[in-house]
Design a protein around this motif. Sequence first.
Motif, PDB file in Angstrom:
ATOM      1  N   SER A  24       0.939  -8.094   3.639  1.00 50.81           N
ATOM      2  CA  SER A  24       1.749  -7.404   2.916  1.00 50.81           C
ATOM      3  C   SER A  24       2.821  -6.737   2.943  1.00 50.81           C
ATOM      4  O   SER A  24       2.455  -5.971   3.508  1.00 50.81           O
ATOM      5  N   CYS A  25       4.125  -6.687   2.496  1.00 45.25           N
ATOM      6  CA  CYS A  25       5.320  -6.181   3.289  1.00 45.25           C
ATOM      7  C   CYS A  25       6.321  -6.272   1.879  1.00 45.25           C
ATOM      8  O   CYS A  25       6.227  -7.522   1.078  1.00 45.25           O
ATOM      9  N   VAL A  26       7.510  -6.187   1.953  1.00 48.32           N
ATOM     10  CA  VAL A  26       8.204  -5.194   1.306  1.00 48.32           C
ATOM     11  C   VAL A  26       9.427  -5.847   2.163  1.00 48.32           C
ATOM     12  O   VAL A  26       9.709  -5.581   2.693  1.00 48.32           O
ATOM     13  N   ILE A  27      10.763  -6.217   1.156  1.00 47.98           N
ATOM     14  CA  ILE A  27      12.313  -6.607   1.866  1.00 47.98           C
ATOM     15  C   ILE A  27      12.951  -6.092   1.046  1.00 47.98           C
ATOM     16  O   ILE A  27      13.159  -6.658  -0.061  1.00 47.98           O
ATOM     17  N   VAL A  28      13.701  -5.011   1.724  1.00 49.41           N
ATOM     18  CA  VAL A  28      14.747  -4.955   0.195  1.00 49.41           C
ATOM     19  C   VAL A  28      16.111  -5.150   0.744  1.00 49.41           C
ATOM     20  O   VAL A  28      16.767  -5.373   2.045  1.00 49.41           O
ATOM     21  N   LEU A  29      16.968  -5.469  -0.188  1.00 43.94           N
ATOM     22  CA  LEU A  29      17.750  -6.291   0.100  1.00 43.94           C
ATOM     23  C   LEU A  29      19.221  -4.960  -0.671  1.00 43.94           C
ATOM     24  O   LEU A  29      19.084  -4.769  -1.843  1.00 43.94           O
ATOM     25  N   GLY A  31      23.774  -3.535  -0.477  1.00 41.12           N
ATOM     26  CA  GLY A  31      24.641  -3.362   0.221  1.00 41.12           C
ATOM     27  C   GLY A  31      25.132  -4.378   1.497  1.00 41.12           C
ATOM     28  O   GLY A  31      25.394  -4.077   2.801  1.00 41.12           O
ATOM     29  N   GLY A  32      24.491  -5.169   1.358  1.00 39.58           N
ATOM     30  CA  GLY A  32      25.177  -6.309   2.601  1.00 39.58           C
ATOM     31  C   GLY A  32      24.180  -6.482   3.912  1.00 39.58           C
ATOM     32  O   GLY A  32      23.429  -6.901   4.459  1.00 39.58           O
ATOM     33  N   LYS A  33      22.819  -5.217   3.769  1.00 36.82           N
ATOM     34  CA  LYS A  33      21.847  -5.371   4.439  1.00 36.82           C
ATOM     35  C   LYS A  33      20.661  -5.873   4.121  1.00 36.82           C
ATOM     36  O   LYS A  33      20.379  -5.852   2.832  1.00 36.82           O
ATOM     37  N   ALA A  34      19.081  -6.316   5.369  1.00 38.18           N
ATOM     38  CA  ALA A  34      18.121  -6.288   4.660  1.00 38.18           C
ATOM     39  C   ALA A  34      17.187  -5.808   6.003  1.00 38.18           C
ATOM     40  O   ALA A  34      17.409  -5.564   6.845  1.00 38.18           O
ATOM     41  N   LYS A  35      15.982  -5.534   4.749  1.00 41.71           N
ATOM     42  CA  LYS A  35      15.509  -4.545   5.800  1.00 41.71           C
ATOM     43  C   LYS A  35      13.735  -5.021   5.183  1.00 41.71           C
ATOM     44  O   LYS A  35      13.274  -4.793   3.984  1.00 41.71           O
ATOM     45  N   ILE A  36      12.488  -5.366   6.239  1.00 45.25           N
ATOM     46  CA  ILE A  36      11.914  -5.191   6.159  1.00 45.25           C
ATOM     47  C   ILE A  36      10.738  -4.313   6.223  1.00 45.25           C
ATOM     48  O   ILE A  36      10.281  -3.252   7.190  1.00 45.25           O
ATOM     49  N   THR A  37       9.827  -4.145   5.963  1.00 46.95           N
ATOM     50  CA  THR A  37       8.249  -3.141   6.438  1.00 46.95           C
ATOM     51  C   THR A  37       7.177  -3.770   5.957  1.00 46.95           C
ATOM     52  O   THR A  37       6.911  -4.111   4.653  1.00 46.95           O
ATOM     53  N   GLU A  38       5.482  -3.468   6.169  1.00 48.75           N
ATOM     54  CA  GLU A  38       4.772  -3.432   6.418  1.00 48.75           C
ATOM     55  C   GLU A  38       4.123  -2.849   5.506  1.00 48.75           C
ATOM     56  O   GLU A  38       4.380  -1.938   5.151  1.00 48.75           O
ATOM     57  N   LEU A  39       3.194  -2.845   4.484  1.00 48.61           N
ATOM     58  CA  LEU A  39       3.181  -1.999   3.346  1.00 48.61           C
ATOM     59  C   LEU A  39       1.296  -1.804   3.798  1.00 48.61           C
ATOM     60  O   LEU A  39       0.965  -1.955   3.946  1.00 48.61           O
ATOM     61  N   PRO A  41      -1.823   0.614   3.466  1.00 47.01           N
ATOM     62  CA  PRO A  41      -3.506  -0.075   2.622  1.00 47.01           C
ATOM     63  C   PRO A  41      -3.576   0.598   1.388  1.00 47.01           C
ATOM     64  O   PRO A  41      -3.555   0.816   0.599  1.00 47.01           O
ATOM     65  N   PHE A  42      -3.087   2.474   1.930  1.00 48.78           N
ATOM     66  CA  PHE A  42      -2.998   2.705   0.831  1.00 48.78           C
ATOM     67  C   PHE A  42      -2.201   3.678   0.519  1.00 48.78           C
ATOM     68  O   PHE A  42      -2.051   4.854   1.227  1.00 48.78           O
TER      69      PHE A  42
END
Length: 65
Positions: A24-29, A31-39, A41-42
């Motif tokens: 379970s993760c989210v990718i944020v785009l 300003g020409g950058k991309a970052k990912i983080t795991e969500l 549990p709560f």
Amino acid sequence: MRMKELEIDSQNILKLDIMKLPKSCVIVLSGGKAKITELPPFAETKIVTHQGKVKRVKWDEGEEF
């Protein structure tokens, strides 16, 4: 830091191996950058924007009782 920067190649292409992503993760785009983080549990995850760009990502974490 919780968010990890993802590589965008010289042709502005973002390639991801979905088999290596967290369950379970989210990718944020922005300003020409991309970052990912795991969500977590709560938690409540907020993406704060300003003038059409991502300013910050905030987590309000908790635990079930």
